[in-house]
Design a protein around this motif. Structure first.
Motif, short mmCIF file in Angstrom:
data_model
loop_
_atom_site.label_atom_id
_atom_site.label_comp_id
_atom_site.label_asym_id
_atom_site.label_seq_id
_atom_site.Cartn_x
_atom_site.Cartn_y
_atom_site.Cartn_z
N ARG A 56 0.80 -1.23 0.00
CA ARG A 56 0.00 0.00 0.00
C ARG A 56 0.83 1.27 0.00
O ARG A 56 0.46 2.26 -0.59
CB ARG A 56 -0.87 0.03 1.27
N ASN A 111 -1.45 -7.01 11.76
CA ASN A 111 -1.58 -7.65 13.08
C ASN A 111 -1.15 -6.72 14.19
O ASN A 111 -0.36 -5.80 13.98
CB ASN A 111 -0.78 -8.95 13.16
N SER A 120 -12.32 -3.25 18.08
CA SER A 120 -13.52 -2.78 17.37
C SER A 120 -13.82 -3.73 16.20
O SER A 120 -12.94 -4.45 15.71
CB SER A 120 -13.29 -1.37 16.84
N ASN A 122 -14.32 -2.85 13.29
CA ASN A 122 -13.51 -2.43 12.15
C ASN A 122 -12.07 -2.96 12.25
O ASN A 122 -11.46 -3.30 11.24
CB ASN A 122 -13.52 -0.90 12.03
N GLY A 123 -11.55 -3.04 13.49
CA GLY A 123 -10.21 -3.60 13.67
C GLY A 123 -10.19 -5.07 13.26
O GLY A 123 -9.27 -5.53 12.56
N LYS A 223 -3.51 1.66 19.16
CA LYS A 223 -3.11 1.70 17.76
C LYS A 223 -1.85 2.55 17.54
O LYS A 223 -0.90 2.11 16.89
CB LYS A 223 -4.28 2.24 16.93
N1 COA Z 1 -5.14 -2.10 18.49
C1 COA Z 1 -6.47 -2.05 18.35
N2 COA Z 1 -7.09 -1.69 17.20
C2 COA Z 1 -6.31 -1.35 16.17
C3 COA Z 1 -4.91 -1.37 16.22
C4 COA Z 1 -4.33 -1.76 17.46
N3 COA Z 1 -3.02 -1.80 17.62
N4 COA Z 1 -4.43 -1.00 15.02
C5 COA Z 1 -5.49 -0.77 14.24
N5 COA Z 1 -6.62 -0.97 14.92
C6 COA Z 1 -7.98 -0.76 14.46
C7 COA Z 1 -8.23 0.72 14.29
O1 COA Z 1 -8.56 1.36 15.51
C8 COA Z 1 -9.36 0.74 13.29
O2 COA Z 1 -10.60 0.48 13.89
P1 COA Z 1 -11.62 1.70 14.27
O3 COA Z 1 -11.99 2.33 12.96
O4 COA Z 1 -12.75 1.01 14.92
O5 COA Z 1 -10.85 2.62 15.17
C9 COA Z 1 -9.05 -0.47 12.43
O6 COA Z 1 -8.16 -1.30 13.17
C10 COA Z 1 -8.37 -0.09 11.14
O7 COA Z 1 -7.25 0.70 11.46
P2 COA Z 1 -6.59 1.67 10.36
O8 COA Z 1 -5.34 2.23 10.93
O9 COA Z 1 -7.60 2.59 9.80
O10 COA Z 1 -6.33 0.59 9.24
P3 COA Z 1 -5.25 0.43 8.19
O11 COA Z 1 -5.93 0.08 6.94
O12 COA Z 1 -4.28 1.55 8.11
O13 COA Z 1 -4.53 -0.88 8.71
C11 COA Z 1 -3.17 -2.25 10.08
C12 COA Z 1 -3.90 -0.95 9.94
C13 COA Z 1 -4.05 -3.25 10.77
C14 COA Z 1 -2.74 -2.85 8.76
C15 COA Z 1 -1.91 -1.89 10.79
O14 COA Z 1 -2.18 -1.29 12.01
C16 COA Z 1 -1.09 -3.10 11.07
O15 COA Z 1 -1.43 -3.92 11.86
N6 COA Z 1 0.06 -3.16 10.48
C17 COA Z 1 0.97 -4.23 10.86
C18 COA Z 1 1.50 -4.95 9.73
C19 COA Z 1 2.21 -6.11 10.32
O16 COA Z 1 2.59 -6.14 11.45
N7 COA Z 1 2.42 -7.12 9.53
C20 COA Z 1 3.01 -8.30 10.02
C21 COA Z 1 1.93 -9.23 10.49
S1 COA Z 1 2.49 -10.54 11.51
#
Ligand code: COA
Length: 309
Positions: A56, A111, A120, A122-123, A223
């Protein structure tokens, strides 16, 4: 004669540099480095004529592609695996640029640690969309663009989270269970088209974003802070204390990204042509002794015991 060391981290490749000669691979995820970047590098070092790295974040993707270009042709194609139109565009672009696709590595994943009570909808949905729907979208796009007539290999990066109950991972466990179902189903459905579909289940692999985030209990449900974990490397520090005090795997070391790259090389190679519909577990047997790795963190036991999750 002394027995060769069978458990040390791999330091060089013993595979032929021509293992994947002339092949083209699409790797999703990987813009933060880690195991996916290592897989892409290994593929280039073993003969791939081109890698298309899709993720992305265009800027970060471009930076990684620049680094990988030292090893061969690597092309940056920004896109979101949650969008089927992005997946189709990337698959078509690969064929347009390089004339073929041989390997698809579905690595894009989200993750973090979150308690089920506070996560949430959405999460939960976001992780399922990236991991499960993303794997489906990309596999379908590559199949309909090229694999349906030429065959190929799909490698899905899975996890062991859903083998047992993994606390604080309801989102990711559910997502990876879906990924495993995709692996099995597509292996059956597309086998007659000469498509193999396999998965890799990595253990705790140092130097990856997942390793940092999943060791970062202090920032559970947060987050912003959880997003900083990778940059700060806090969990790596925590993990090094953990490493000194406990055995994480019967093979007494964490995994390294080369362990996963070697598995991905083997599974994509002509040596693995009878392997389909299954996962290769690359974890030093850790899942056999730690079905839920969090239960080895004193902080988790404390929170769990006091029901603060
Ligand atoms: N704890 C709780 N909720 C979380 C979170 C966390 N650490 N990170 C994201 N979320 C929730 C957000 O609050 C949101 O929900 P909401 O709208 O109800 O508040 C939802 O997830 C989406 O978050 P957003 O930041 O808008 O999504 P995004 O499309 O940018 O994606 C992730 C975020 C999930 C991809 C990113 O946080 C992530 O996890 N990246 C890690 C990549 C990774 O580690 N890869 C290796 C995997 S082993």
């Amino acid at each position: 004669m002394e027995s060769p060391n069978k458990i040390a981290p791999p330091i060089k490749s013993y595979f032929s540099p021509e293992l994947l000669k002339g092949q083209v691979a699409i790797v999703t995820g990987g813009s933060r480095g880690g195991m996916l970047k290592e897989i892409a590098q290994a593929y280039l070092q073993h003969g791939c004529k081109a890698i298309i790295l899709m993720s992305r974040n265009a800027e970060k993707n471009g930076e990684v592609v620049k680094e990988l270009s030292k090893f061969g042709t690597c092309h940056s194609e920004p896109g979101d695996v949650r969008k089927s139109e992005d997946c189709l565009r990337v698959a078509r672009r690969a064929v347009e640029l390089y004339g073929r696709i041989d390997i698809l590595v579905n690595g894009a994943a989200g993750n973090f640690l979150a308690s089920a009570a506070k996560l949430s909808t959405n999460g939960f949905r976001t992780v399922l969309e990236i991991d499960t729907i993303g794997t489906f979208n990309m596999s379908q796009a590559v199949f309909n663009t090229y694999f349906n007539t030429h065959g190929g290999v799909i490698i899905n990066i899975s996890a062991a989270l859903h083998w047992a109950g993994s606390a604080l991972q309801v989102h990711s466990g559910a997502a990876k269970a879906g990924v495993d179902t995709i692996t099995k189903t597509l292996a059956v459905e597309w086998g007659p088209h000469k498509v193999r579909v396999v998965g890799i289940v990595p253990g705790a692999i140092e130097g990856t974003e997942g390793f940092e985030r999943l060791g970062d209990l202090a920032n559970m449900n947060n987050k912003e802070k959880s997003n900083q974990a990778f940059e700060k490397g806090d969990a790596k520090q925590a993990a090094s204390g953990f490493k000194d005090s406990m055995v994480i795997a019967p093979i007494n070391r964490f995994g390294v990204v080369q362990d996963i790259a070697n598995a991905a090389l083997y599974l994509a190679s002509p040596m693995a042509t009878y392997i389909s519909g299954t996962n290769l577990v690359v974890d030093g047997a850790s899942t056999l002794i730690f079905p839920n790795f969090l239960f080895s963190f004193p902080k988790f036991i404390e929170m769990w015991g006091q029901a603060k999750l």
